[in-house]
Design a protein around this motif. Sequence first.
Motif, mmCIF file in Angstrom:
data_model
loop_
_atom_site.group_PDB
_atom_site.id
_atom_site.type_symbol
_atom_site.label_atom_id
_atom_site.label_comp_id
_atom_site.label_asym_id
_atom_site.label_seq_id
_atom_site.Cartn_x
_atom_site.Cartn_y
_atom_site.Cartn_z
ATOM 1 N N TYR A 1 -44.419 -2.304 -21.229
ATOM 2 C CA TYR A 1 -44.538 -1.162 -20.315
ATOM 3 C C TYR A 1 -43.647 -1.310 -19.082
ATOM 4 O O TYR A 1 -43.727 -0.487 -18.173
ATOM 5 N N LEU A 2 -42.805 -2.332 -19.062
ATOM 6 C CA LEU A 2 -41.933 -2.560 -17.912
ATOM 7 C C LEU A 2 -40.549 -1.982 -18.163
ATOM 8 O O LEU A 2 -40.131 -1.811 -19.309
ATOM 9 N N PRO A 3 -39.813 -1.688 -17.069
ATOM 10 C CA PRO A 3 -38.458 -1.130 -17.226
ATOM 11 C C PRO A 3 -37.528 -2.103 -17.953
ATOM 12 O O PRO A 3 -37.676 -3.320 -17.866
ATOM 13 N N LYS A 4 -36.568 -1.529 -18.671
ATOM 14 C CA LYS A 4 -35.587 -2.329 -19.401
ATOM 15 C C LYS A 4 -34.230 -2.203 -18.721
ATOM 16 O O LYS A 4 -33.967 -1.223 -18.025
ATOM 17 N N PRO B 1 -37.110 -6.663 -15.557
ATOM 18 C CA PRO B 1 -38.505 -7.073 -15.306
ATOM 19 C C PRO B 1 -39.217 -7.544 -16.570
ATOM 20 O O PRO B 1 -40.057 -8.438 -16.518
ATOM 21 N N LYS B 2 -38.874 -6.933 -17.708
ATOM 22 C CA LYS B 2 -39.488 -7.341 -18.972
ATOM 23 C C LYS B 2 -39.160 -8.794 -19.296
ATOM 24 O O LYS B 2 -40.050 -9.595 -19.609
ATOM 25 N N VAL B 3 -37.876 -9.146 -19.213
ATOM 26 C CA VAL B 3 -37.453 -10.522 -19.496
ATOM 27 C C VAL B 3 -38.051 -11.481 -18.475
ATOM 28 O O VAL B 3 -38.509 -12.578 -18.822
ATOM 29 N N ALA B 4 -38.059 -11.072 -17.210
ATOM 30 C CA ALA B 4 -38.611 -11.936 -16.158
ATOM 31 C C ALA B 4 -40.084 -12.229 -16.407
ATOM 32 O O ALA B 4 -40.544 -13.365 -16.231
ATOM 33 N N LEU B 5 -40.844 -11.227 -16.837
ATOM 34 C CA LEU B 5 -42.280 -11.423 -17.051
ATOM 35 C C LEU B 5 -42.544 -12.391 -18.197
ATOM 36 O O LEU B 5 -43.318 -13.348 -18.043
ATOM 37 N N VAL B 6 -41.920 -12.161 -19.360
ATOM 38 C CA VAL B 6 -42.199 -13.029 -20.507
ATOM 39 C C VAL B 6 -41.641 -14.434 -20.290
ATOM 40 O O VAL B 6 -42.077 -15.388 -20.933
ATOM 41 N N THR B 7 -40.701 -14.564 -19.361
ATOM 42 C CA THR B 7 -40.173 -15.889 -19.030
ATOM 43 C C THR B 7 -41.070 -16.617 -18.041
ATOM 44 O O THR B 7 -41.400 -17.796 -18.231
ATOM 45 N N SER C 1 -28.644 -3.370 -21.200
ATOM 46 C CA SER C 1 -28.415 -4.033 -22.483
ATOM 47 C C SER C 1 -29.578 -3.784 -23.437
ATOM 48 O O SER C 1 -29.379 -3.508 -24.630
ATOM 49 N N GLU C 2 -30.800 -3.877 -22.916
ATOM 50 C CA GLU C 2 -31.973 -3.633 -23.751
ATOM 51 C C GLU C 2 -32.041 -2.179 -24.195
ATOM 52 O O GLU C 2 -32.410 -1.883 -25.342
ATOM 53 N N LEU C 3 -31.691 -1.257 -23.297
ATOM 54 C CA LEU C 3 -31.679 0.161 -23.664
ATOM 55 C C LEU C 3 -30.631 0.431 -24.746
ATOM 56 O O LEU C 3 -30.867 1.220 -25.665
ATOM 57 N N ARG C 4 -29.477 -0.239 -24.624
ATOM 58 C CA ARG C 4 -28.435 -0.068 -25.643
ATOM 59 C C ARG C 4 -28.925 -0.586 -26.987
ATOM 60 O O ARG C 4 -28.717 0.053 -28.025
#
Length: 603
Positions: A447-450, A339-345, A453-456
């Motif tokens: 504040y969005l779920p990761k 969701p984080k990547v989707a939002l900033v995209t 890959s992002e958590l790693r």
Amino acid sequence: MLARIRNWLERRWVVGTMIVWMVFTSVVTAFNMVSIATLNLRDTDDNLRLLQVRDWMAGQGWYDLRQYRMLSPEGADIHWSRLVDLPIAGLIALTEPLFGLDGAERFATTVVPLIALLFTMIGIALVARRLAGPLGWLPGVIALIFSSIAISAFMPLRIDHHGWQLACLAWLLVGVTDAEKRRGGVIAGLATATSLVIGLELLVPLAIIGAGLVLGWIWRADEARRVGAYGASLALGCAGGFLAFASEANRAMVCDALTPVWLSDMLLAGAAAVLLAWASPAGWRRRLLLAGVAGLVIAAFHALAFPQCLTRLEGVSPEVSAMWLERVNEARGVQTHSPKVALVTLLPLLVGLAGYVLAFGRGAGDFEARRRVLIIAVPALVTALLLGWQIRAGAAAQLLAVPGAALFVSILLPRTLGSGSPLVRIIGTYLAVTLGIGALAPIVANYLPKNSSELRDERIEAAKDEAMAGGEVRLFCKEARVMGRLNRIEPSTVFIHIDLAPRLLVLTHHDTITGPYHRNHEAIGHVLSVFDAPPEEDEAAARTVRAYGADYLMVCDEDGGMDEAPEGPGLNERLLRGETPDWLDRVEAPFLEGLPLRLYEVR
């Protein structure tokens, strides 16, 4: 005082754009000083681009773009163009007497992407002024900075071709919005041709904008001068670019670069545009009929002459595609990302499209205003829809949305500031500005779920910070101080994962098998199959490695005990667990101690 500042901003937009550029580039250069000092080219293509420049400056032929340190002795076929090599090589040659070769490479790889950004910013600022008014350049260039995917192509050390292609796209928009039709057509045609000479990544938006020019001519016959100039400069630009920059390999009938396939299409399309502009019948229905016939002729020619180019242009086998291409992050749709990547995209795209809708509604009765909006808004929308297929379309989509963001701010801001409600003046103005320039998306994204890959990556950064706090240094495989130690071994061929291969070539004197370059898809499949091989396929894996003449095999262990031992039967996972098949011998040497890589000699 405010009036004087406004007047200066309206008149001195080029200077203002350059000031924004200087401030931004100073900040990002400062933040990347460690990477610059260590020449930490993170992306595989940036590494191979530097290697390509080194080889050319060392005497490799202008039209020979094979990488001979892969798949030696024949070399690996690389489908790129020499055009993007020129500014890098030029800066290295100019600054080597001052800084030495290493310093000149660091200087060039830092400055070249920033030069591409300056060209892009000036183009975007000019387009935003034309669409959103004299002050539109300011939210336009700031919105570009906050376009996370697009701006990433211009960071220091990002020397591959994507930034230059975005610069071409920005200047294509300059051409199609120019009030001087013939000049605008020439700029648009040359920008399109230059982008195609560099690569085909933007083929879809380029084609849509070209079709938009023809549709504008159907709407109003006085657009004939723009269309004719566009067609002539497109054809001549592609022909000249092909003669000057097409490699020996790109003179074959392949589909993934400006080869005779696409050159033929562009020459035909350019000639068709010139003929349409020359004929230019009076009625719009007749113009529509002629344009439709021309489009059908071009499509039929491509389908009949080059049927091999009607599917995926890479020409990769289905097996390797499933094993490799379909797993590449940028080759997956935005919906498969976090969701984080989707939002900033997506949020900058939605804001830009909203700005185009507002501007189109405001431009009732003004043909030129609506034409300018539509010729950018439609490719912006189509490119945004392509994100459902591959997120790699995000950079072009965000750049196409930037003028819409400038419109969003310029239309809404006066209304919020002039509102009688204090709530609207404060909250509305904040939202109009932060949404319009794209600053709100990265704030909310935190504040969005990761995803995993992002958590790693977060765990790796946390472990790195913890190690530094304890006086330790955390090492990574692609660092010069890690791979550089392999130079203590005599030059050899190292069997390594495709994503590590370009970095190995830049930092060491060793050769390797292949990198992630699709024309070598058979070798890519072999490399991935070896690292995925279960125990029962060890004999076949050993034969493959020996067939490529590899002296060593290397794997990377960057987790460094952070996670549980990797599970899975593949060779890579087994080696990381400490299980060594009998055809490999672990290399134990003092200079390899403490490194996050494991080197094995092939028996």
